[in-house]
Design a protein around this motif. Structure first.
Motif, PDB file in Angstrom:
ATOM      1  N   VAL A 123       0.830  -1.206   0.000  1.00  0.00           N
ATOM      2  CA  VAL A 123       0.000   0.000   0.000  1.00  0.00           C
ATOM      3  C   VAL A 123       0.862   1.252   0.000  1.00  0.00           C
ATOM      4  CG1 VAL A 123      -1.667   1.336   1.350  1.00  0.00           C
ATOM      5  CG2 VAL A 123      -1.980  -1.122   1.074  1.00  0.00           C
ATOM      6  N   ILE A 124       1.932   1.250   0.808  1.00  0.00           N
ATOM      7  CA  ILE A 124       2.779   2.444   0.921  1.00  0.00           C
ATOM      8  C   ILE A 124       3.917   2.438  -0.090  1.00  0.00           C
ATOM      9  CG2 ILE A 124       2.244   2.644   3.367  1.00  0.00           C
ATOM     10  CD1 ILE A 124       4.981   1.518   3.988  1.00  0.00           C
ATOM     11  N   LEU A 125       4.012   1.399  -0.902  1.00  0.00           N
ATOM     12  CA  LEU A 125       5.100   1.309  -1.874  1.00  0.00           C
ATOM     13  C   LEU A 125       5.151   2.489  -2.848  1.00  0.00           C
ATOM     14  CD1 LEU A 125       7.450  -0.556  -2.692  1.00  0.00           C
ATOM     15  CD2 LEU A 125       5.892  -1.680  -4.304  1.00  0.00           C
ATOM     16  N   PRO A 126       4.008   3.013  -3.325  1.00  0.00           N
ATOM     17  CA  PRO A 126       4.087   4.174  -4.230  1.00  0.00           C
ATOM     18  C   PRO A 126       4.786   5.382  -3.637  1.00  0.00           C
ATOM     19  CG  PRO A 126       1.904   3.195  -4.333  1.00  0.00           C
ATOM     20  CD  PRO A 126       2.628   2.520  -3.210  1.00  0.00           C
ATOM     21  N   PHE A 127       4.798   5.527  -2.312  1.00  0.00           N
ATOM     22  CA  PHE A 127       5.473   6.656  -1.689  1.00  0.00           C
ATOM     23  C   PHE A 127       6.986   6.593  -1.867  1.00  0.00           C
ATOM     24  CE2 PHE A 127       1.583   6.561   1.088  1.00  0.00           C
ATOM     25  CZ  PHE A 127       1.060   7.749   0.602  1.00  0.00           C
ATOM     26  N   TRP A 128       7.506   5.459  -2.296  1.00  0.00           N
ATOM     27  CA  TRP A 128       8.946   5.327  -2.464  1.00  0.00           C
ATOM     28  C   TRP A 128       9.429   6.016  -3.740  1.00  0.00           C
ATOM     29  CZ3 TRP A 128      10.582  -0.352  -0.883  1.00  0.00           C
ATOM     30  CH2 TRP A 128      10.156  -0.579   0.425  1.00  0.00           C
ATOM     31  N   SER A 129       8.523   6.345  -4.632  1.00  0.00           N
ATOM     32  CA  SER A 129       8.893   7.036  -5.862  1.00  0.00           C
ATOM     33  C   SER A 129       8.388   8.470  -5.823  1.00  0.00           C
ATOM     34  CB  SER A 129       8.322   6.311  -7.083  1.00  0.00           C
ATOM     35  OG  SER A 129       6.911   6.257  -7.020  1.00  0.00           O
ATOM     36  N   ASN A 130       8.943   9.292  -6.678  1.00  0.00           N
ATOM     37  CA  ASN A 130       8.594  10.712  -6.689  1.00  0.00           C
ATOM     38  C   ASN A 130       7.141  10.915  -7.092  1.00  0.00           C
ATOM     39  OD1 ASN A 130       8.486  13.469  -8.374  1.00  0.00           O
ATOM     40  ND2 ASN A 130      10.018  13.644  -6.766  1.00  0.00           N
ATOM     41  N   PHE A 131       6.499  11.878  -6.434  1.00  0.00           N
ATOM     42  CA  PHE A 131       5.085  12.164  -6.681  1.00  0.00           C
ATOM     43  C   PHE A 131       4.847  12.548  -8.141  1.00  0.00           C
ATOM     44  CE2 PHE A 131       2.060  15.713  -7.067  1.00  0.00           C
ATOM     45  CZ  PHE A 131       0.879  15.059  -6.760  1.00  0.00           C
TER      46      PHE A 131
END
Length: 303
Positions: A123-131
């Motif tokens: 779920v929080i994996l997308p936060f690892w890449s730039n917005f």
């Protein structure tokens, strides 16, 4: 214990409280309260000849303040319409996130403990890449040459309907907003659902309650604090965001955040940009206050 010892212990307790709460309070004062006061003061000033802010005192030494910026906002319906449209986008985004996040959070909460950490990580994996990189990726997914657009237009063509453009539309903005804010709805819902006592559901099942009744009578009411927290975490940032509508939306999908950015960076009308920022801040505070008020547990009248 002597009076001197009690006094010393009281002083140590006060010092410990200040050491713990002092740095966060100082941070909020310097980086939130003071900038807000500066913005409020700037909203009553005039714009400079070349942008920015005009001098506080005019040529005669008189304090140069005005209410014209607030009058302009109240009298020009276009800004009110944009603000209402932003409220609509934020509300639709919140509802979509709730409908999508609730089943996912419930699935994670009822999964085996050895899989929960992995599912939360996903779920929080997308936060690892730039917005911005994640938002720009949706330009490729929704672009006119993408497989999704071609497949959709092929189906529409077989049905005798005109092809559609997904990118630079209201649909694209809503998709981007939901994608960006979905984790902020999943996490508080999971934190709430994970604490539910399964014995309550077992007792309701033993009493003959079907699955849908167990959900509406037990699970959903108990999860309302998580719903309110997630709704506030989604609605407030979605209301003021501007990058998603800048990248994925067209000229008809301008939000209040885009107008504020335009006033400060392009038009350089800082006083009117401050007015719009104040209105947005007040709306966000009202939503946060409403969420706290609604989520506050009700006391029994007989207590």
């Amino acid at each position: 214990m002597s009076n001197s010892a009690q006094l010393s212990q009281t002083r140590r307790g006060r010092l410990a409280k200040w050491l713990i709460s002092g740095p966060p309070l100082l941070y909020l004062l310097v980086f939130f309260a003071i900038p807000c006061l500066i913005m409020v003061f700037a909203s009553f000033r005039n714009a400079g000849d070349y942008g920015g802010l005009a001098p506080v005192f005019d040529e005669t030494g008189k304090l140069d303040l005005t209410f014209d910026n607030y009058t302009r906002f109240a009298s020009d319906f276009i800004y009110t319409a944009i603000f209402l449209k932003s409220l609509t986008y934020a509300l639709v985004t919140t509802l979509c996130c709730l409908l999508m996040a609730y089943p996912l959070a419930l699935l994670i909460a009822r999964s085996s403990k050895k899989y929960r950490d992995l599912l939360i990580l996903l779920v929080i994996l997308p936060f690892w890449s730039n917005f911005l990189i994640r938002v720009y990726a949706w330009m490729i997914i929704l672009g006119p040459q993408s497989g999704l657009t071609k497949a959709l237009n092929y189906v529409l063509g077989m049905m005798g309907m005109q092809p559609v453009t997904l990118l630079f539309s209201t649909f694209a903005v809503i998709v981007g907003l939901v994608y960006v804010h979905l984790p902020f709805m999943v996490l508080p819902l999971y934190a709430n659902l994970e604490k539910h006592d399964p014995a309550l559901l077992d007792a309701a099942q033993d009493l003959g309650a079907p699955a849908w009744q167990r959900f509406w009578r037990i699970t959903f009411p108990l999860s309302l604090p998580g719903v309110y927290a997630g709704a506030a975490l989604v609605f407030i940032p979605a209301l003021g965001i501007f990058a998603v509508s800048d990248i994925l939306g067209g000229t008809s999908s301008v939000m209040i955040g885009n107008v504020i950015k335009q006033q400060f960076l392009e038009t350089r009308d800082w006083p009117f940009g401050s007015v719009l920022s104040i209105v947005l801040t007040i709306a966000a505070l009202l939503v946060a206050g409403l969420a706290v008020l609604v989520a506050k547990p009700k006391r029994d009248v007989n207590e």
